[in-house]
Scaffold this active site. Sequence first.
Site, PDB file in Angstrom:
ATOM      1  N   HIS A   1       0.906  -1.226   0.193  1.00 18.71           N
ATOM      2  CA  HIS A   1      -0.045   0.052   0.042  1.00 18.71           C
ATOM      3  C   HIS A   1       0.870   1.187   0.117  1.00 18.71           C
ATOM      4  CE1 HIS A   1      -2.552   3.009   2.020  1.00 18.71           C
ATOM      5  NE2 HIS A   1      -3.450   2.574   1.419  1.00 18.71           N
ATOM      6  N   PRO A   2       0.530   2.163  -0.579  1.00 21.11           N
ATOM      7  CA  PRO A   2       1.442   3.528  -0.482  1.00 21.11           C
ATOM      8  C   PRO A   2       1.756   4.186   0.697  1.00 21.11           C
ATOM      9  CG  PRO A   2      -0.586   3.804  -2.129  1.00 21.11           C
ATOM     10  CD  PRO A   2      -0.816   2.659  -1.322  1.00 21.11           C
ATOM     11  N   ARG A   3       1.296   3.642   1.828  1.00 23.35           N
ATOM     12  CA  ARG A   3       1.618   4.237   3.091  1.00 23.35           C
ATOM     13  C   ARG A   3       2.845   3.322   3.625  1.00 23.35           C
ATOM     14  NH1 ARG A   3      -0.816   6.814   7.367  1.00 23.35           N
ATOM     15  NH2 ARG A   3       1.056   6.470   8.367  1.00 23.35           N
ATOM     16  N   LYS A   4       3.176   2.207   2.939  1.00 21.10           N
ATOM     17  CA  LYS A   4       4.165   1.472   3.404  1.00 21.10           C
ATOM     18  C   LYS A   4       5.700   1.766   2.606  1.00 21.10           C
ATOM     19  CE  LYS A   4       0.819  -0.690   5.279  1.00 21.10           C
ATOM     20  NZ  LYS A   4       0.375  -0.663   6.510  1.00 21.10           N
ATOM     21  N   SER A   5       6.937   1.416   2.840  1.00 23.12           N
ATOM     22  CA  SER A   5       8.039   1.897   2.242  1.00 23.12           C
ATOM     23  C   SER A   5       8.160   1.449   0.979  1.00 23.12           C
ATOM     24  CB  SER A   5       9.390   0.844   2.909  1.00 23.12           C
ATOM     25  OG  SER A   5       8.834   0.465   4.522  1.00 23.12           O
TER      26      SER A   5
END
Length: 383
Positions: free
Chosen positions: A180-184
């Site tokens: 997901h875009p919140r992950k690295s």
Amino acid sequence: MDKEMIQIAVPSIGDEEFQALMNPITSGWLTQGPQVKAFENEFAKMHGTNYSLATTSCTSALHLMLLSAGIGPGDEVILPSFTWIATANAVVYCGATPVLVDIDLDTFNVNFEEIIAKITQKTKAIIVVDLFGLCVDIPKLRSLIPSNLLIFEDAACAAGASINGAMAGSLGDGAAFSFHPRKSITTGEGGMFITQNKDFANTAEKLRNHGAEISEEQRHNGPQPFLLPEFKVLGFNYRMTDLQGAIGLVQLKKLEKFITERNTIAQIYKRELADLEWLHLPASPSGGTHAWQSFVTYVDPKLGKSFRNQLMQKLFDLKISTRPGTHAIHMLEYYSNRYNFKENDFPKSTLANNLSMAIPLHNQLSNSDIERVINALKMVKAM
Ligand SMILES: *Cc1c(COP(=O)(O)O)cnc(C)c1O
């Protein structure tokens, strides 16, 4: 002069990822295919495991992971109460019972004594969560619990992280990662299930593809064009597209650099904010690499939730975005209603729910952004 909002998270993605899309687009093979295979292979190599299956999300990877071990109705699965809701939802999808336990506030990770206290005859597995990118010591947990229990790792935040020389996802019976875009690293949506267990991998591979006994690639490559697959189990469509696989391959090559940069920023925050006696800073691992998916602080319990909320509002007004770390599962209505949880059942998860605050940490932060965050935190309490 109007300053720009400093975002909590921004994906680092651009021309290289765009170029990588040319391959699947010009080939015409868009769903799970050679790009996904290459992404899976590289991911497995980096995380020290034999089998890796890309999925539509970490949530679907968690679901496949539990199903592959045969977890179902009547089984209990222990997991921390302070985590993203998907960890618990995956257990419920299987018809199993989620058994929540409390965390340690200094790491935000699950407390081992609490796990041991909740083990029953029905316990089949434990899901530990490497929250915000800090790995759980799985060998230590293994030494404390009966050997028949499975240990699964929700490593959604922990791609590229390590503990005592072992990579995230390599020490348990299986692990699930998120892109997901919140992950690295990101593929828009996406996930990965990795395991050393061949049976789990084989089962999960079928379940990912509608339960089909043979894959699309096998059918595509022939030689028996009349073959239709047999379906012996109820499966799902949890396949990643080759467009995402191509992006994932590029992102994966940058993961180590991303983590190094994130660690540099985290160390600056830890140094510069150390004097704020009202703000608790996140722990660093004693041996290993924190992925720093988020930099999550918490305010002194004496100051309370309303102080935390005012602080976040003031920072927002200074154009610095923050977020609560994550939520306490037992305080979410679906779970409190269905399982009759009370707020005081998991006091540390409740505190983390009410007091935690993630501050901006991503690979697009400039030095002046970092300085603005630090200066704002130093003066905001007096505002
Ligand atoms: C992000 C996250 C998930 C869910 O990941 P998706 O890819 O969005 O399904 C699950 N568990 C934890 C701990 C997470 O942080």
